[in-house]
Write an enzyme that holds these catalytic residues in place. Sequence first.
Site, mmCIF file in Angstrom:
data_model
loop_
_atom_site.group_PDB
_atom_site.id
_atom_site.type_symbol
_atom_site.label_atom_id
_atom_site.label_comp_id
_atom_site.label_asym_id
_atom_site.label_seq_id
_atom_site.Cartn_x
_atom_site.Cartn_y
_atom_site.Cartn_z
ATOM 1 N N GLY A 12 6.757 51.887 -32.299
ATOM 2 C CA GLY A 12 8.111 52.461 -32.350
ATOM 3 C C GLY A 12 8.212 53.681 -33.260
ATOM 4 N N TYR A 155 23.073 46.431 -26.918
ATOM 5 C CA TYR A 155 22.270 46.720 -28.122
ATOM 6 C C TYR A 155 23.014 46.264 -29.385
ATOM 7 C CZ TYR A 155 19.975 49.367 -31.827
ATOM 8 O OH TYR A 155 19.345 49.727 -32.995
ATOM 9 N N LYS A 159 21.729 43.344 -32.006
ATOM 10 C CA LYS A 159 21.376 43.592 -33.417
ATOM 11 C C LYS A 159 22.217 42.699 -34.340
ATOM 12 C CE LYS A 159 18.708 46.021 -34.787
ATOM 13 N NZ LYS A 159 17.257 45.712 -34.968
#
Length: 338
Positions: A12, A155, A159
Amino acid sequence: MSKRILVTGVSGFIAKHVALQLLQKGYDVCGTLRALNKADQIKKSLSDAGGDISRLSFAAADLTKDDGWEEAARGCVGVMHVASPFPVAQPSNRNALIPAARGGVLRVLKAADKSARIVITSSMVAMMYRPNRPETFTVEEADWTDTSWKSLSAYIVSKTEAEKAAWQTAVDGGYKHRITTVNPGLVFGPALDDDIGASLDVIRLLMTGAYPAVPPVSYPVVDVRDVAQIHVNALENPETSGRRLIAASETLSLSDIAEILRQAFPDRAGKIPSRVLPAWLVRLLAVVDRNIATVLADLGSVPQADSDYVRALTGVNFRPARDAVIDAARSLERIKSI
Ligand code: NAP
């Protein structure tokens, strides 16, 4: 004695910077990948950036599966859990990313050594959303996103649920004192290779004129090198234990970011959007464009980050947001992503 640190999702954008700073500080790094065929590219990127890759190894593990995590974490005195799905286009099912994000953090916590320091990359998105927010507001360490709000993207939900589950598990297991979360705003700064992640894709889209205008949204911005430094400090500094470290200082609107890019890259200025779309039109476009749906919860709001305590705890002085934007764009030119 070797000090081996696990970095999850080392392919990432942020994790590569975390791994680089760890290697530069003399740690051994074991990076997890769900596809080991990315290992050679990561070695090259970290070596080109000045990391000693003789102390870098890899292990295969997927956030949605149990296999591989115990072997990967064996002998690691610290864990940087950075991996989590961050798609550019949001799935329409708002629960779609929870199995990887929440399931993944729970697998990593279970696999970690019982004395390991654990740093988890959460996000300011786990803190800053609730219905009827004022237009301008300050996000503080104790704030939590209200996941019942229907406008949230998959998303944001993932999270928030992942960070909540991590703290609850650590409290139940009696090891909250070994955990720190880092909660970055929108992360810019230089990419180390062409695997650029969703946040630098924002810069790529602006630089290449993919959209003729920008939505009226603003985000606290941070440079990836500062985010990585906060992760390393959290690993080493017991005073950060049990804390949620907000990583961002200045807030920029997408229109501010476009203006910074127009000034810094005059040759491209004609392509970079200079108009702001009205919120009603963004809502309409989001029905057909899942990229645009990502910003629905942000329309018209201006969150500010309260991060003075993070400066004081970690000693990290945040780079100016403008530099983070320009360095991101320069890196995209360098690696020929634009
Ligand atoms: P990124 O470049 O997309 O990195 C995400 C990483 O997670 C990749 O290594 C990816 O692996 C891995 N991953 C995704 N799904 C996985 C799965 N099922 N199993 C194993 N690995 C999986 O994004 P990033 O910007 O560096 O984000 C890193 C972390 O920072 C994430 O936790 C993100 O939520 C958080 N964060 C990012 C920002 C930002 O603005 N960039 C802001 C706040 C927080 P593959 O290479 O195999 O896809």
